[in-house]
Scaffold this motif. Structure first.
Motif, PDB file in Angstrom:
ATOM      1  N   UNK A  91      56.506  29.708  68.577  1.00  0.00           N
ATOM      2  CA  UNK A  91      56.320  29.542  70.224  1.00  0.00           C
ATOM      3  C   UNK A  91      55.036  29.241  70.792  1.00  0.00           C
ATOM      4  N   UNK A  92      54.030  29.249  69.717  1.00  0.00           N
ATOM      5  CA  UNK A  92      52.810  29.092  70.521  1.00  0.00           C
ATOM      6  C   UNK A  92      52.722  27.837  71.265  1.00  0.00           C
ATOM      7  N   UNK A  93      51.837  28.007  72.353  1.00  0.00           N
ATOM      8  CA  UNK A  93      51.559  26.786  73.073  1.00  0.00           C
ATOM      9  C   UNK A  93      50.950  25.493  72.500  1.00  0.00           C
ATOM     10  N   UNK A  94      51.325  24.367  72.903  1.00  0.00           N
ATOM     11  CA  UNK A  94      50.507  23.145  72.572  1.00  0.00           C
ATOM     12  C   UNK A  94      49.177  23.357  72.337  1.00  0.00           C
ATOM     13  N   UNK A  95      48.382  22.716  71.463  1.00  0.00           N
ATOM     14  CA  UNK A  95      46.895  22.943  71.462  1.00  0.00           C
ATOM     15  C   UNK A  95      46.271  21.629  71.164  1.00  0.00           C
ATOM     16  N   UNK A  96      45.398  21.031  71.869  1.00  0.00           N
ATOM     17  CA  UNK A  96      44.673  19.859  71.553  1.00  0.00           C
ATOM     18  C   UNK A  96      43.055  20.132  71.522  1.00  0.00           C
ATOM     19  N   UNK A  97      42.494  19.755  70.372  1.00  0.00           N
ATOM     20  CA  UNK A  97      40.935  20.276  70.361  1.00  0.00           C
ATOM     21  C   UNK A  97      40.301  18.931  69.832  1.00  0.00           C
ATOM     22  N   UNK A  98      39.125  18.623  70.468  1.00  0.00           N
ATOM     23  CA  UNK A  98      38.269  17.457  69.966  1.00  0.00           C
ATOM     24  C   UNK A  98      37.026  18.266  69.711  1.00  0.00           C
ATOM     25  N   UNK A  99      36.661  17.862  68.348  1.00  0.00           N
ATOM     26  CA  UNK A  99      35.463  18.558  67.666  1.00  0.00           C
ATOM     27  C   UNK A  99      34.226  17.575  67.899  1.00  0.00           C
ATOM     28  N   UNK A 100      32.867  17.928  68.164  1.00  0.00           N
ATOM     29  CA  UNK A 100      31.809  17.148  68.475  1.00  0.00           C
ATOM     30  C   UNK A 100      31.599  16.244  67.404  1.00  0.00           C
ATOM     31  N   UNK A 101      30.909  15.259  67.783  1.00  0.00           N
ATOM     32  CA  UNK A 101      30.355  14.375  66.953  1.00  0.00           C
ATOM     33  C   UNK A 101      28.642  14.311  66.908  1.00  0.00           C
ATOM     34  N   UNK A 102      28.012  13.677  65.913  1.00  0.00           N
ATOM     35  CA  UNK A 102      26.721  13.739  66.184  1.00  0.00           C
ATOM     36  C   UNK A 102      26.174  12.277  65.575  1.00  0.00           C
ATOM     37  N   UNK A 103      25.194  11.808  66.220  1.00  0.00           N
ATOM     38  CA  UNK A 103      24.530  10.350  65.988  1.00  0.00           C
ATOM     39  C   UNK A 103      23.515  10.626  64.976  1.00  0.00           C
ATOM     40  N   UNK A 104      23.545   9.931  64.022  1.00  0.00           N
ATOM     41  CA  UNK A 104      22.882   9.915  62.646  1.00  0.00           C
ATOM     42  C   UNK A 104      22.328   8.681  62.676  1.00  0.00           C
TER      43      UNK A 104
END
Length: 372
Positions: A344-357
């Motif tokens: 029953x947990x609510x829907x979760x959307x997560x964006x993880x940060x990126x890094x310019x190399x």
């Protein structure tokens, strides 16, 4: 350590059966370990935010007391298979030789998944599918779903409608899926910020104005986001333009084929930079350009996305965007375990940060890095 999960006791003389001792509670574990009940809960569910020494102390107390967590977890112990499924695309192109493609995205994600599962000693069932037969992929997923407690699905293998059908039967979390997917939790990298950082660097630091895109397969959410972000970023720089594009398949061969197409153009119309949707295509592009006598980056700069180890081995070393692939796998798996315990947990959307190399294929002289 394997945790058997049962409902906590509520009575005074609770017994787990003949010859057994009273059942310990979460509060007993917290008191003996000298921590809060919230800390015990995080340890039990394999969540972050607990110091390693504290985690080990709590686990020792759990084992010593024979602690068995709550009712939802009890159901898990009685009826679960203790197996997670990971479904991924083996190849999106008949030209791809997996053994020659180096460290692929899914291999890095897998390491993160295995790290999460190692905390609770669950097993992992891996199913690699061909990306060129979506109907067959869905049938395969239906079969896999009967053998596991939950599914991790990568890179937009099946349609939203098919995901909805699967999600009715079993908990699902998407890795590198579309953030707009309404039927599942989704974990992805910040593709837009990463692509914008590449474009900004090429234009502002190196004066590149004619960019060519080697895009990924349109059915892959990551590829779609990176392609649209490229167009949006160029709109912020008057005088720059998209010189052309090629629809690739996330394989080195796609980079080679794209460059062969570019080389049929008049010399004066060639792009001065190529932006690739992943590192493998960028490596293929660099090799093909060099075989044609075109200097990288003096004549044409080339950049990628992912930060695969192979990109550090080419000459010049590849400028790219690092996405946290292992962390994607770890976070997505942790969320799936939570959803298995509590559907029953609510829907979760997560964006993880990126890094310019920043390396040398863009025109810079050496390795630098910075947050996007």
């Amino acid at each position: 350590m394997t945790l058997l999960l049962r409902r906590p006791s509520t009575g005074s003389d609770r017994s787990a059966g003949f010859g057994s001792s009273p059942v310990s509670t979460l509060y007993d574990v917290a008191r003996e370990a000298g921590v809060s009940t919230a800390t015990v809960s995080r340890v039990v569910h394999g969540q972050d935010g607990v110091r390693p020494a504290t985690r080990q102390r709590v686990l020792r107390v759990i084992e010593a007391l024979g602690y068995i967590p709550d009712g939802a977890a009890q159901s898990m112990a009685r009826h679960r298979k203790e197996v997670i499924g990971l479904v991924a695309v083996e190849s999106r192109s008949p030209d791809t030789d997996v053994e020659q493609e180096g460290l692929l995205f899914i291999e890095e994600v897998l390491r993160g998944v295995e790290f999460s599962l190692s905390k609770i000693e669950w097993s992992l069932l891996i199913s690699l599918l061909r990306g060129d037969d979506l109907a067959a992929a869905f049938r395969r997923m239906q079969k896999v779903s009967a053998k596991v407690d939950g599914l991790l699905i990568t890179e937009g293998i099946v349609s939203s409608e098919q995901l909805a059908l699967l999600a009715v039967r079993i908990p699902i979390v998407l890795v590198a899926g579309s953030p707009d997917e309404p039927h599942t939790d989704v974990f992805s990298a910040d593709n837009r910020a990463g692509t914008r950082a590449l474009v900004s660097h090429l234009v502002e630091q190196h004066g590149r104005t004619r960019l060519f895109a080697i895009a990924g397969p349109p059915e892959a959410p990551d590829a779609r986001e990176r392609r649209s972000a490229l167009t949006e970023a160029l709109a912020d720089y008057p005088g720059t333009r998209l010189a052309g594009s090629f629809e690739g398949r996330f394989a080195a061969m796609s980079g080679q084929l794209a460059v062969r197409d570019i080389l049929t153009w008049p010399r004066s119309e060639l792009p001065d930079a190529i932006v690739c949707a992943n590192d493998q295509m960028a490596i293929g592009a660099i090799r093909e350009l060099q075989m044609a006598g075109i200097r990288v980056p003096a004549d044409i700069a080339v950049v990628g996305f992912d930060d695969m180890h192979a990109g550090t081995l080419v000459a010049p070393p590849l400028t790219t965007v690092r996405q946290p692939m292992r962390l994607l796998g770890e976070r997505a798996c942790s969320r799936l375990l939570e959803r298995i315990a509590d559907p029953a947990l609510p829907r979760h959307v997560e964006r993880l940060p990126t890094q310019l190399i920043i390396r040398e294929s863009c025109g810079c002289g050496g390795h630098q890095s910075g947050p996007v």
